[in-house]
Each structure stands twice: as C-alpha cells, then as structure tokens.
Design a protein around this motif. Structure first.
Motif, PDB file in Angstrom:
ATOM      1  N   UNK A 145       0.764  -1.238  -0.130  1.00  0.00           N
ATOM      2  CA  UNK A 145       0.146  -0.057  -0.127  1.00  0.00           C
ATOM      3  C   UNK A 145       0.786   1.273  -0.056  1.00  0.00           C
ATOM      4  N   UNK A 146       0.343   2.061   0.028  1.00  0.00           N
ATOM      5  CA  UNK A 146       0.853   3.625  -0.087  1.00  0.00           C
ATOM      6  C   UNK A 146       2.133   3.898   1.090  1.00  0.00           C
ATOM      7  N   UNK A 147       1.634   3.706   2.169  1.00  0.00           N
ATOM      8  CA  UNK A 147       2.518   3.862   3.121  1.00  0.00           C
ATOM      9  C   UNK A 147       3.538   3.155   3.344  1.00  0.00           C
ATOM     10  N   UNK A 148       3.562   1.754   3.041  1.00  0.00           N
ATOM     11  CA  UNK A 148       4.609   0.851   2.770  1.00  0.00           C
ATOM     12  C   UNK A 148       5.533   1.280   1.866  1.00  0.00           C
ATOM     13  N   UNK A 149       4.904   1.869   0.687  1.00  0.00           N
ATOM     14  CA  UNK A 149       5.765   2.437  -0.478  1.00  0.00           C
ATOM     15  C   UNK A 149       6.815   3.341  -0.014  1.00  0.00           C
ATOM     16  N   UNK A 150       6.632   3.912   1.122  1.00  0.00           N
ATOM     17  CA  UNK A 150       7.618   5.232   1.451  1.00  0.00           C
ATOM     18  C   UNK A 150       8.305   4.728   3.056  1.00  0.00           C
ATOM     19  N   UNK A 151       7.787   3.599   3.316  1.00  0.00           N
ATOM     20  CA  UNK A 151       8.510   3.322   4.864  1.00  0.00           C
ATOM     21  C   UNK A 151       9.982   3.366   4.748  1.00  0.00           C
ATOM     22  N   UNK A 152      10.588   2.539   3.823  1.00  0.00           N
ATOM     23  CA  UNK A 152      12.026   2.390   3.826  1.00  0.00           C
ATOM     24  C   UNK A 152      12.785   3.086   2.755  1.00  0.00           C
ATOM     25  N   UNK A 153      12.089   3.261   1.632  1.00  0.00           N
ATOM     26  CA  UNK A 153      12.473   3.921   0.330  1.00  0.00           C
ATOM     27  C   UNK A 153      11.546   4.148  -0.466  1.00  0.00           C
ATOM     28  N   UNK A 154      11.920   4.798  -1.635  1.00  0.00           N
ATOM     29  CA  UNK A 154      10.773   4.787  -2.756  1.00  0.00           C
ATOM     30  C   UNK A 154      10.499   3.470  -3.472  1.00  0.00           C
TER      31      UNK A 154
END
Length: 291
Positions: A145-154
């Motif tokens: 999902x959207x939040x996971x997509x930016x949790x570690x990196x792009x």
C-alpha cells in the motif's frame, strides 16, 4: 543418428542459440564501462563492455560466456540468465526476451505474481496509513500500500525483480539506513530464509536468490554459514523514516495461502507518536501510486 522428426527441433534450437548470441552482443555493446563502475581506459576500442567484463560482473567464466556469444550448444541456467539480465541492465521486455531465447521460465516476481487478488489489494489500501504488503515465503514483495511504499525507500522506483525484503536489507542503501538494528535484522533474516527454504531446496528461484545474496553481501554470506533457523513471529521493530523520523511498530504476519506461503505483512504503531507519524507519511504521498 538424427531422425527426420528430430531435425526441426535441432534446427529451432540452433536458431535460438544464434539469436541469443546476437542479442547478448547487442546489449553488451550498448553499455558503457562507466555505467557499471569500470574505468574506460585510453586504449579501449571495443564498443560498450568487453566479454570478460560481462563475465566478471555476472560471476560466470570468461570461456563459458564466450561460448554463449558464439552460439555453442551449452546449457544456460536461470541463475545465469538472471545475472546477465542485471549486468546488461535489461528492461522488463528485454529480460523476458532473454529468458525465452534461453529456453527458461523467469522465476522472479516480475514475471508472475501469484496470491494477490483484487480483494487482497483492496484490503491493503484500506489498511492505510498502516504500512502493509503481501510477501511470499521467499520474501518477494508482491503488492503493497501507499504507506509501505515510502516506509524504507521509494519502493515504486525499485525494479519488480529486485523487490525482495531480504535482498533490499542487504544491498539497498536507503532500505538499510531505515532499519535501526540492522546487524540483528540481517542475521534474523538469514535464519528465517534458511528455515523457509527447507521445502524449496531444488527450486531455481530460491537458489537464484541465495546465490545473488552471497555474491552481493558479505554480511549475508557470514550469517548464512551459521546455519541458524528461526520461524516467523510477531516482533517489535524500529525504523528511521527519512520523512517523518523514528517509528516503533509491531510486525505481524497474516497467512493468505499456505500452498504458496503468501502472507499479509502489517506494521501497527506501538505508541501515539508513531501513529501520528504514519498518518503524516500517508498524507505526504496520498497521490502516489502503489504496487
């Protein structure tokens, strides 16, 4: 003796080998040494990379690779095709073409994505702003999902064939910097991968992943040789997000299909500050795409 029935198959195989040889040469010649971190040198006359450079970067023998470009009748494994695809910086269409010419099925998640139905994707979206993804037992990230997509990196910028949480934790600088207890995490990941691999020892995709990790990460090589095994378990984790700062979350796996080992991975906040920061992260990228 070759029978008449065998002759068409032999001819097709020979044509495919010549097509593969020509394709490899053309891809090799278009890549500059600088693109792969090699010095050009004043006396270089070869367009692109030399054969020995491709062989070295792909961890295969120079003679063997030369035979491949000479259309010799030799067996090409999926591990070698994967290494060549990465060395030659092939895009998705070129990678598929390479595997087809090599007479092999691409085992990476970029080629097929089992276990992610529309309802599961909807569930991922509904979980925002809680980071969530779907992984298989090999730790390939199949959807997120959207939040996971930016949790570690792009994560959207990572090629699909490289979207593997163990691989990224060992080779991607941004992903690695986001993990607070990196050494402990890498050791745990190696132990979890070894435990998961017990039922898949002869499968090419698993052997390909381990070979790549051993080639690209000295930390993985060291931890892999410990022969430790650990089962999946709920665990509190700490991350450093470049946009919202420190996050303390509880990692939980929800199994979707035991026949494929697919699971829904979720991160729930351990404190109010983390909850607020996850909401902020979600809002910052509310217009971005997801996997």
């Amino acid at each position: 003796m070759t029978t008449m029935a065998q002759e068409p198959a032999v001819a097709t195989s020979e044509i495919r080998r010549h097509e593969l040889a020509a394709f490899l040469r053309s891809r090799r010649e278009r890549i500059t040494p600088e693109q792969v971190g090699l010095p050009r040198g004043a006396r270089r006359r070869t367009p692109g990379l030399r054969r020995e450079e491709v062989a070295h970067l792909s961890a295969v023998g120079v003679t063997w690779y030369t035979w491949l470009e000479q259309a010799r009748d030799i067996h090409v494994s999926v591990q070698v095709l994967d290494a060549l695809a990465r060395t030659l910086m092939l895009d998705k269409s070129e990678r598929a073409h390479l595997f087809q010419l090599g007479g092999a099925v691409d085992p990476t998640p970029a080629a097929h994505c089992e276990g992610v139905s529309d309802s599961v994707r909807m569930t991922l979206d509904q979980l925002d702003p809680l980071p969530a993804c779907v992984q298989n037992s090999r730790y390939d990230i199949l959807a997120y999902n959207r939040t996971y997509a930016r949790l570690f990196c792009d994560l959207d910028a990572i090629p699909p064939e490289d979207r593997n949480s163990i691989l990224l934790a060992h080779t991607n600088p941004d992903w690695r910097s986001a993990i607070v207890h990196l050494d402990e995490t890498m050791r745990l990941m190696a132990a979890k991968l070894r435990a998961s691999m017990a039922g898949h020892l002869s499968e090419p995709a698993w052997k390909m992943l381990v070979k790549r990790l051993q080639t690209e990460s000295p930390e993985f090589r060291e931890n892999w040789e410990r022969y430790e095994v650990v089962a999946n378990r709920t665990k509190t984790k700490e991350f450093r997000n470049p946009y919202v700062g420190r996050l303390t979350v509880c990692h939980t796996d929800l199994w979707l299909g035991p026949e494929h080992g697919a699971r829904l991975v979720t991160y729930t906040p351990e404190d109010e500050e983390t909850r607020e920061r996850l909401e902020k992260l979600h809002m910052m990228f509310s217009g971005a795409g997801t996997g």
